[in-house]
Each structure stands twice: as structure tokens, then as C-alpha cells.
Write a protein that holds these residues in place. Structure first.
Motif, PDB file in Angstrom:
ATOM      1  N   PRO A  60       0.812  -1.230   0.000  1.00 44.88           N
ATOM      2  CA  PRO A  60       0.000   0.000   0.000  1.00 44.88           C
ATOM      3  C   PRO A  60       0.840   1.272   0.000  1.00 44.88           C
ATOM      4  CG  PRO A  60      -0.062  -1.057   2.156  1.00 44.88           C
ATOM      5  CD  PRO A  60       0.627  -2.028   1.235  1.00 44.88           C
ATOM      6  N   ALA A  61       2.082   1.179   0.485  1.00 43.17           N
ATOM      7  CA  ALA A  61       2.941   2.375   0.534  1.00 43.17           C
ATOM      8  C   ALA A  61       3.214   2.929  -0.859  1.00 43.17           C
ATOM      9  CB  ALA A  61       4.251   2.041   1.237  1.00 43.17           C
ATOM     10  N   ALA A  62       3.158   2.066  -1.880  1.00 47.47           N
ATOM     11  CA  ALA A  62       3.454   2.509  -3.240  1.00 47.47           C
ATOM     12  C   ALA A  62       2.489   3.582  -3.726  1.00 47.47           C
ATOM     13  CB  ALA A  62       3.434   1.318  -4.189  1.00 47.47           C
ATOM     14  N   GLU A  63       1.293   3.622  -3.125  1.00 53.41           N
ATOM     15  CA  GLU A  63       0.308   4.628  -3.536  1.00 53.41           C
ATOM     16  C   GLU A  63       0.756   6.042  -3.183  1.00 53.41           C
ATOM     17  OE1 GLU A  63      -2.303   3.882  -5.359  1.00 53.41           O
ATOM     18  OE2 GLU A  63      -1.694   1.765  -5.310  1.00 53.41           O
ATOM     19  N   THR A  64       1.709   6.155  -2.258  1.00 51.78           N
ATOM     20  CA  THR A  64       2.169   7.473  -1.812  1.00 51.78           C
ATOM     21  C   THR A  64       3.461   7.914  -2.503  1.00 51.78           C
ATOM     22  OG1 THR A  64       3.502   6.606   0.033  1.00 51.78           O
ATOM     23  CG2 THR A  64       1.146   6.993   0.444  1.00 51.78           C
ATOM     24  N   PHE A  65       4.023   7.061  -3.352  1.00 46.66           N
ATOM     25  CA  PHE A  65       5.283   7.402  -4.017  1.00 46.66           C
ATOM     26  C   PHE A  65       5.063   8.564  -4.984  1.00 46.66           C
ATOM     27  CE2 PHE A  65       6.973   2.737  -3.773  1.00 46.66           C
ATOM     28  CZ  PHE A  65       7.126   2.882  -2.411  1.00 46.66           C
ATOM     29  N   PRO A  66       6.083   9.393  -5.208  1.00 47.36           N
ATOM     30  CA  PRO A  66       5.951  10.500  -6.170  1.00 47.36           C
ATOM     31  C   PRO A  66       5.761   9.981  -7.596  1.00 47.36           C
ATOM     32  CG  PRO A  66       8.240  10.271  -5.458  1.00 47.36           C
ATOM     33  CD  PRO A  66       7.425   9.381  -4.568  1.00 47.36           C
ATOM     34  N   ILE A  67       5.017  10.741  -8.400  1.00 53.85           N
ATOM     35  CA  ILE A  67       4.773  10.362  -9.788  1.00 53.85           C
ATOM     36  C   ILE A  67       6.034  10.601 -10.627  1.00 53.85           C
ATOM     37  CG2 ILE A  67       3.377  10.774 -11.850  1.00 53.85           C
ATOM     38  CD1 ILE A  67       1.859   9.482  -9.560  1.00 53.85           C
ATOM     39  N   ILE A  68       6.391   9.593 -11.421  1.00 54.04           N
ATOM     40  CA  ILE A  68       7.542   9.684 -12.321  1.00 54.04           C
ATOM     41  C   ILE A  68       7.025   9.676 -13.754  1.00 54.04           C
ATOM     42  CG2 ILE A  68       9.652   8.555 -13.110  1.00 54.04           C
ATOM     43  CD1 ILE A  68       9.872   7.294 -10.308  1.00 54.04           C
ATOM     44  N   SER A  69       7.289  10.753 -14.481  1.00 56.35           N
ATOM     45  CA  SER A  69       6.901  10.844 -15.894  1.00 56.35           C
ATOM     46  C   SER A  69       8.056  10.360 -16.757  1.00 56.35           C
ATOM     47  CB  SER A  69       6.545  12.287 -16.257  1.00 56.35           C
ATOM     48  OG  SER A  69       5.398  12.724 -15.552  1.00 56.35           O
ATOM     49  N   ILE A  70       7.796   9.317 -17.519  1.00 59.27           N
ATOM     50  CA  ILE A  70       8.824   8.705 -18.368  1.00 59.27           C
ATOM     51  C   ILE A  70       8.801   9.381 -19.732  1.00 59.27           C
ATOM     52  CG2 ILE A  70       9.635   6.541 -19.375  1.00 59.27           C
ATOM     53  CD1 ILE A  70       7.808   5.177 -17.159  1.00 59.27           C
ATOM     54  N   ALA A 144       8.742  16.090 -22.559  1.00 59.56           N
ATOM     55  CA  ALA A 144       8.730  16.680 -21.217  1.00 59.56           C
ATOM     56  C   ALA A 144       7.580  17.663 -21.035  1.00 59.56           C
ATOM     57  CB  ALA A 144      10.067  17.359 -20.929  1.00 59.56           C
ATOM     58  N   ARG A 145       7.164  18.309 -22.127  1.00 56.27           N
ATOM     59  CA  ARG A 145       6.057  19.268 -22.023  1.00 56.27           C
ATOM     60  C   ARG A 145       4.719  18.576 -21.740  1.00 56.27           C
ATOM     61  NH1 ARG A 145       9.387  21.980 -25.878  1.00 56.27           N
ATOM     62  NH2 ARG A 145       8.346  21.009 -27.679  1.00 56.27           N
ATOM     63  N   LEU A 146       4.668  17.282 -21.926  1.00 52.33           N
ATOM     64  CA  LEU A 146       3.468  16.515 -21.598  1.00 52.33           C
ATOM     65  C   LEU A 146       3.448  16.076 -20.135  1.00 52.33           C
ATOM     66  CD1 LEU A 146       3.395  14.068 -24.662  1.00 52.33           C
ATOM     67  CD2 LEU A 146       2.090  16.189 -24.405  1.00 52.33           C
ATOM     68  N   ALA A 147       4.613  16.172 -19.485  1.00 50.72           N
ATOM     69  CA  ALA A 147       4.787  15.555 -18.165  1.00 50.72           C
ATOM     70  C   ALA A 147       4.077  16.333 -17.064  1.00 50.72           C
ATOM     71  CB  ALA A 147       6.271  15.441 -17.846  1.00 50.72           C
ATOM     72  N   GLN A 148       3.484  15.578 -16.150  1.00 51.35           N
ATOM     73  CA  GLN A 148       2.819  16.155 -14.985  1.00 51.35           C
ATOM     74  C   GLN A 148       3.405  15.642 -13.674  1.00 51.35           C
ATOM     75  OE1 GLN A 148      -0.962  14.627 -16.394  1.00 51.35           O
ATOM     76  NE2 GLN A 148      -1.742  16.706 -16.699  1.00 51.35           N
ATOM     77  N   GLY A 149       4.373  14.720 -13.759  1.00 49.65           N
ATOM     78  CA  GLY A 149       4.953  14.128 -12.558  1.00 49.65           C
ATOM     79  C   GLY A 149       5.936  15.042 -11.868  1.00 49.65           C
ATOM     80  N   GLU A 150       6.178  14.753 -10.612  1.00 53.29           N
ATOM     81  CA  GLU A 150       7.184  15.490  -9.847  1.00 53.29           C
ATOM     82  C   GLU A 150       8.584  15.182 -10.355  1.00 53.29           C
ATOM     83  OE1 GLU A 150       8.712  15.912  -5.173  1.00 53.29           O
ATOM     84  OE2 GLU A 150       6.933  14.724  -5.672  1.00 53.29           O
ATOM     85  N   TYR A 151       8.762  13.957 -10.873  1.00 53.12           N
ATOM     86  CA  TYR A 151      10.054  13.522 -11.391  1.00 53.12           C
ATOM     87  C   TYR A 151       9.918  13.116 -12.853  1.00 53.12           C
ATOM     88  CZ  TYR A 151      12.021  13.317  -6.655  1.00 53.12           C
ATOM     89  OH  TYR A 151      12.472  13.643  -5.392  1.00 53.12           O
TER      90      TYR A 151
END
Length: 614
Positions: A60-70, A144-151
Motif C-alpha cells: 500500500p505504501a506505493a500509492e504514496t510514491f511521487p509520480i515519475i513521468s517517463i 517533457a512538455r506533456l509531463a505532470q509528474g514530480e520527477y
């Protein structure tokens, strides 16, 4: 009978004997083990266990991980490669990802967009845009201009993400708050489960990174940092990621001088080897070399350092020819000696006849010689060799104490600890060492030392080898590139041998010189580790080449009980002073590499890759 047929005959003979002596059950177990090792031993050796992957999926901890935009630019991607790549992203054990695809494919490859659109319709975490092809850097910036993740993460369209890549990255980023992280990678041809080699990398190594882009994949960094430096630069196409990593680190260190990328020693990326890929070498894309040189040159300019970036020893590597301080700083060369005037003469003659660097003095530290000829030899030295003198040490043999004694007579800005059985090979050896040791943050520089048979005696010291310390690539043939170019590029190491070690005099004094409790062994390891504890770095250069006439097989310390006891005492002291775990975990040596050999072979135990901890 050929060797293969002979081997098969021997194996069947062994099987018959084993069956007769221990029964069919034992023979079958042994046979199964043999075939597993022979044909399947390397299969999926970097791939996590199913148990580990299932545990990640249910965490369940994975739900709190920061979003990574590939970020993945697409260009005429072969359909099977693209399908495998998309599947590898969608099958991640954690869902904190977004896939940003910028498609620059031409009109003959419309299937690329059609295939992606099907995935977009089924998965809202995938974003897609069709763009004009402006090169890899510009296309990556479009993604990158499509990205919404923190990383953001970089992934090529023909490669594969390990199933736990996003989970492991997200977990470590959440735990550490790192601005930049990278993992290990593996190369494959057909399937990632049959990857033929891994790139097991060191922790952040700034000298190594200037020489080549060892970070590569998988690299993840804050979007805000990427945006702040303006993304990737089209003028560095071919080495755009190398350039990006250097600029990201420059930006990080502008705020915090000690900032560094985080290394995660897990194989999180599978790099496909095929004709058009740089995974097989930069020969596939010759422009990579020039682009890398520009990236490094711009990095030097941005950090206020003066040097000329040249092609390295092997294609795909760079070498910085640093500008020397003016006037050239004086180097005081300390050479302990007891008799052995033939060795000393060979050392001094090569030193004075070959060395191009002129600003040096030589201090021979006489250590209780008994041969009358030695005294006569000493008396002639000042007349034969300029700026050479002898100082007399008295007391029992103690390598550390002898050098500390010699330091009292030294006038140089640098001290060079040099064994009397060293012979100079390359004329610019000292120039290269002084240039490296003069760089900001560097306290000492070691050299490439060969045995007389042109095998390697020293190419940097790795702590933990053999339980204590060993030499990188020992006995490797001269002229090779080593593991991931580590024999052919300026390197960061935890320590270098004092058989030829250049150190700032101020740094030597700041740590009190060599520790005289280490009379023979590990004094150089301890010395370098204490320098590093003070915040200094130790570098090694392959551009300073010397022969070390040390015997390959001395063995005397193990045969002599007193020497064996002394050696054991110094081993114990190394652990006592620096901690066993610190010795066994060298930051410049990957934990997935063997501690039993000095040739960078993979460890026989890769459980940390199989059983990825939660």
C-alpha cells in the motif's frame, strides 16, 4: 578425440560411477544441478523473484510514491520493439508513473502512432503527441512538455524497463528526497531474461562522469530541476543525456556543494543491443564522441575550471588536459631506501632522464643500510642528480614513520611518496598527476603501475576486496579498457597505493601524515580514507604510467610467523579505525560485484537483485 567429445565421455563416466557408489537419486540431483548451471544459470539472474514482485504489487505504501513521468521520443520504432517497451511500462509493479511519448516518425511508419493510440485509449497514464522530427534532444523536450509528474525519467523507445523500476525509484525518492537518482542496467539482444551482461556502476564519481557517461539508464530527476536548466540541448545531440546529467549536477551543487546523485544498485533498465544502438559502442554513432567533448567542455566553463577536452584512450571516452598552475608547484619526491642501490639507481635515472615536469626535488630517506657501497653511492648523488639529497632515518622499519620523517625535509607544495623500485615509463606522468591533484576537492592522485611483464599491479584500490583492500584489475594485461572503461579513464577511488602517490602537502599535514601504527600494510588505505573523511577526494589516472618492480609472488609475510601476526594486527586496526562495514562497502565499487576477485566479475550471490526488500 576432440576436447568436447572427451569432456562428454568423462561426464558420462562420472555419472556411472556416482550411480554405482551413491545411487540413482544422488546422480539425478547432481545432474539436474549441472544442467541448471550449464544452460540456465545465467537466465534472469538480474530479474527479481516472483515473490518480490508480488509483494511490491500489494504494497500500500506505493500509492504514496511521487509520480515519475517517463520521457520517450519515438522515431520509426520497430513494432515489436515498441510493443515490448509499452508492455514493460504498463506491467510495472507500482502505478506512480506516467508515460510521455513524442512521436517524430515519418509517413512510412504511421503504425507507430496507431499502435500508441490504442494504448492511450486503454490507459490514461499514457500521453502522446505527434511532432516534427528536430533531433533527440528537442524531441525529448517535447515529451517533457506533456509531463505532470514530480520527477522525470529517460527511456529509449527500443529498450525495456525492469518490472520493478518505478517501484524502486519511487520508494528511494520518497525516502531520501533526492533530486536525481540512477540505477544499474543490463544489456540484452532478444529477451531481458537472457541479458548477457550488466553495468554495475559506482556511486557518484565526478571524475569518471567527465570521462564517460557511466550513469546512462535508468536516470530519474526532479522536473523542476530539468525545467530550470532548460531541458536537453540540441547542440549536444548524441551525448544529450551526458550533457544533461552534468548540468543537473551543476545546478544541484550551485545550491549545495555536497549535493550528488543517488545511486540505486538494482538493475532497473534493460538496454537493447542492435545495429543502431549506442549500447554496442559509440562506433554506431560517431558524432557521439564530439558531442560528449562539447558537453564536458561546457561543464568545465560553467564550473570555472580551465582545461582542454580531448578524445580519451578509447572511443567514447574523454580526457581533460588541465591547465597547470603557474608557476609549476614544487613536488618533493620522498624515496625510502635501504641498500638496493641498483633499484634506486634505476628509479632515479628514469626519473631524471624521462620526466618532463621540472619543478621537483628528491629526498632519499636512508633507512639503516648495511652495505658500505650504499654510503659511497649516496655521497655522489647530489653531484649526479640536481636537487637530490639524502636524509638519515634511524629506528626500526616503519614505512609510515619513515615517510613522516622525510616530510620534515620537504619544501614542496606536493609530496610524492615513491618506492625505490619504481621505473618511469611516460615522460608526462608527473605533469598529469600534478594537474589532477591540483583540482578543487582533490587531495591525492595515484598512478597506473605495471609489473615488468606488462600486467597491472595497481590501478586504484578498492576497499573490501579480500575482506580488507585490493587493487583494481590486478594482473590484467596492459592496454585494455577494463570494466566499463575503468582502466582507461581518470577515476575516483577510495584509495591509491603509496608506492606512487602524489598528495597535497597541506592535506598530508592536516591528517597528521601516515598513521605510524600501520608499520607496513594498509598505511596508504588508512591515509586515503582519512583524507576522504575530511571531505577530500582521491583520484587515479591511467595517463601516468610506471613500472613497479615488486615481485608478483613474494609470499614471505604468510610464511614468517612474526610478519603474519603483524599483518593480522594491521588488518584488525583497519576495521577498528574505519569500521568493518565501511571497509566492505566501497562507494566506488558496486555491491553486486565480487569481493573475492580483483577483475570486476559479478558476485556469485545476487540475492539483493532477486529479493528486493520492501
Amino acid at each position: 578425440m576432440n576436447q568436447q567429445a572427451k569432456r562428454i565421455k568423462e561426464l558420462f563416466g562420472y555419472a556411472r560411477t556416482l550411480t554405482k557408489e551413491q545411487g540413482i537419486g544422488t546422480m539425478c540431483v547432481r545432474a539436474a544441478g549441472f544442467f541448471k548451471r550449464r544452460f540456465f544459470g545465467k537466465r534472469a539472474r538480474y530479474w527479481p523473484s516472483n515473490m518480490a514482485l508480488e509483494a511490491q504489487r500489494s504494497d500500500p505504501a506505493a500509492e504514496t510514491f511521487p509520480i515519475i513521468s517517463i520521457l520517450t521520443p519515438l522515431y520509426n520504432t520497430p513494432q515489436n520493439f515498441l510493443t515490448e517497451f509499452l508492455d514493460s511500462v504498463e506491467n510495472q509493479t507500482a502505478h506512480n508513473w506516467q508515460l510521455c511519448l513524442a512521436d517524430a516518425s515519418d509517413d512510412a511508419h504511421t503504425y507507430v502512432g496507431e499502435l500508441v493510440q490504442k494504448h492511450v485509449a486503454a490507459n490514461p497514464r499514457i500521453r502522446y503527441v505527434k511532432i516534427e522530427n528536430k533531433g533527440i534532444a528537442a524531441n525529448t523536450n517535447a515529451a517533457a512538455r506533456l509531463a505532470q509528474g514530480e520527477y522525470l525519467a529517460l527511456a529509449d523507445h527500443d529498450d525495456i524497463l525492469a518490472p520493478h523500476a518505478i517501484y524502486c525509484m519511487g520508494k528511494e525518492l520518497q525516502k531520501t528526497g533526492a533530486d536525481f537518482a540512477y540505477s544499474d542496467e543490463a544489456l540484452f539482444r532478444k529477451s531481458p531474461k537472457t541479458a548477457h551482461v550488466a553495468h554495475f556502476k559506482p556511486d557518484y564519481a565526478p571524475e569518471y562522469l567527465m570521462a564517460c557517461n557511466y550513469i546512462c539508464h535508468l536516470a530519474v530527476f526532479r522536473k523542476s530541476l530539468f525545467d530550470a536548466i532548460g531541458g536537453e540541448r540540441p547542440e549536444c545531440d548524441g551525448a544529450q543525456d551526458h550533457d544533461l546529467f552534468l548540468r543537473l549536477i551543476d545546478a544541484m551543487q550551485a545550491k549545495d556543494a555536497n549535493a550528488a546523485p543517488l545511486h540505486i544498485p538494482q538493475v532497473l533498465y534493460y538496454w537493447r543491443v542492435h545495429a543502431a544502438s549506442t549500447s554496442g559502442g559509440t562506433e554506431a554513432k560517431p558524432y557521439v564522441v564530439k558531442a560528449a567533448q562539447k558537453a564536458v567542455a561546457d561543464h568545465l566553463a560553467a564550473t570555472g575550471r580551465s582545461g582542454r577536452v580531448e578524445e580519451g584512450i578509447f572511443p567514447g571516452t574523454c580526457h581533460v588536459q588541465w591547465e597547470l598552475p603557474e608557476p609549476e608547484p614544487l613536488v618533493s619526491i620522498l624515496i625510502p631506501n635501504k641498500d638496493h642501490v641498483d633499484d634506486l639507481e634505476k628509479c632515479l635515472f628514469s626519473l631524471y632522464s624521462k620526466t618532463l615536469y621540472e619543478a621537483f626535488e628528491v629526498i632519499v630517506i636512508e633507512n639503516n643500510s648495511t652495505d658500505p657501497a650504499t654510503k659511497a653511492y649516496y655521497e655522489k648523488l647530489p653531484d649526479r642528480y640536481a636537487n637530490c639529497r639524502v636524509v638519515a632515518y634511524s629506528g626500526g622499519f616503519n614505512f609510515s614513520r619513515i615517510n613522516n620523517f622525510g616530510r620534515k625535509f620537504a619544501n614542496g607544495k606536493f609530496l610524492l611518496l615513491l618506492n625505490n623500485d619504481i621505473e618511469i615509463i611516460s615522460g608526462n606522468w608527473l605533469t598529469q598527476m600534478v594537474a589532477e591533484a591540483s583540482q578543487p576537492g582533490v587531495a591525492a592522485c595515484g598512478a597506473m603501475l605495471y609489473y615488468p611483464d606488462d600486467t597491472i599491479q595497481h590501478a586504484g584500490i578498492i576497499t573490501g576486496l579480500g575482506g580488507y583492500a585490493g587493487h583494481s584489475h590486478k594482473y590484467h594485461k596492459r592496454g585494455g579498457s577494463g570494466y566499463m572503461f575503468r582502466l582507461a579513464t581518470v577515476q575516483d577511488y577510495s584509495a591509491c597505493t603509496a608506492a606512487c602517490l602524489l598528495v597535497r602537502t597541506s592535506a598530508y599535514d592536516a591528517v597528521g601524515g601516515l598513521d605510524e601504527a600501520f608499520t607496513v600494510a594498509f598505511n596508504d588505505v588508512d591515509f586515503c580514507l582519512r583524507l576522504r573523511e575530511k571531505g577530500w577526494r582521491i583520484v587515479w589516472t591511467p595517463y601516468a604510467e610506471l613500472y613497479h618492480h615488486e615481485s608478483k609472488s613474494r609470499g614471505s609475510d604468510e610464511e614468517d610467523p612474526a610478519k603474519k601476526a603483524r599483518f593480522a594486527k594491521e588488518q584488525a586496526r583497519l576495521y577498528e579505525v574505519h569500521g568493518k562495514q565501511n571497509i566492505l562497502h566501497d562507494p566506488y565499487y558496486n555491491p553486486n560485484l565480487s569481493l573475492d576477485y580483483e577483475d570486476f566479475r559479478e558476485s556469485g550471490d545476487l540475492r539483493n537483485l532477486k529479493n528486493v526488500t520492501l
